[in-house]
Enzyme design. Structure first.
Site, short mmCIF file in Angstrom:
data_model
loop_
_atom_site.label_atom_id
_atom_site.label_comp_id
_atom_site.label_asym_id
_atom_site.label_seq_id
_atom_site.Cartn_x
_atom_site.Cartn_y
_atom_site.Cartn_z
N GLY A 8 36.99 43.44 45.69
CA GLY A 8 38.36 43.69 46.51
C GLY A 8 39.03 42.63 46.37
O GLY A 8 39.40 42.17 45.25
N THR A 9 39.84 42.20 47.44
CA THR A 9 40.66 41.04 47.40
C THR A 9 40.11 39.73 47.05
O THR A 9 40.73 38.71 46.80
CB THR A 9 41.24 40.93 48.79
OG1 THR A 9 40.20 40.47 49.76
CG2 THR A 9 42.01 42.18 49.36
N LEU A 10 38.74 39.50 46.68
CA LEU A 10 38.17 38.08 46.32
C LEU A 10 37.89 38.10 44.54
O LEU A 10 37.61 37.35 44.12
CB LEU A 10 36.88 38.09 47.08
CG LEU A 10 36.94 37.61 48.39
CD1 LEU A 10 35.65 37.76 49.14
CD2 LEU A 10 37.43 36.17 48.45
N GLU A 82 35.91 37.33 56.09
CA GLU A 82 35.08 38.71 56.12
C GLU A 82 34.84 39.09 57.76
O GLU A 82 33.94 39.92 58.01
CB GLU A 82 33.90 38.75 55.61
CG GLU A 82 34.12 38.62 53.82
CD GLU A 82 35.08 39.56 53.13
OE1 GLU A 82 35.57 40.46 53.76
OE2 GLU A 82 35.18 39.48 51.92
#
Length: 141
Positions: A8-10, A82
């Site tokens: 995802g966002t990483l 996270e």
């Protein structure tokens, strides 16, 4: 080389990749088997196949294996992002686990990944949107 599977966002080009970019030595497209959801807050949640009941559709969840020489400088950054406080800590948003990610040449590479626990499946089904393609980046572009 030590690997973290991101979905995802990483991922490269996404919102939080810059937090760990300077540590990344290698990027390999890969997938894990599971079910992916889009949360209202704007990021994804992954449940791995091993945490799902047989009634839930399993798909290849697309992402990237990020290769690092050492995880020691990276894990504290990822843990904070996270909301991971330790194994099975009730404050955790995600759990940090080890799984096998499959590359395009069908190699299975052991990697760290942040996932929702299977105990959160009912909550996800009520409060998040399943991503049937298994690719959060394509589903949000």
């Amino acid at each position: 080389m030590k690997y973290v599977f991101v979905y995802g966002t990483l991922r490269p080009g996404q919102k939080y990749h810059h937090l760990i970019e300077k540590f990344v030595e290698k990027t390999i497209p890969a997938f894990v088997k599971g079910r992916l959801y889009h949360l209202r807050e704007g990021y994804p949640a992954l449940l791995l196949e091993r945490d799902l009941s047989s009634s839930v559709e399993i798909v290849p969840v697309r992402g990237d294996l990020l290769g690092f020489t050492e995880l020691d400088p990276v894990l504290p950054i990822l843990d904070e992002l996270e909301d991971y406080f330790g194994p099975r800590d009730p404050r955790n948003m995600y759990e940090r686990v080890t799984t096998l990610a499959i590359t395009s040449d069908q190699s299975a590479i052991s990697s760290t990944v942040y996932v929702f626990s299977g105990e959160k499946l009912d909550w996800l089904e009520r409060n998040a949107v399943p991503i049937p393609t298994g690719d959060w980046v394509l589903g949000n572009s």
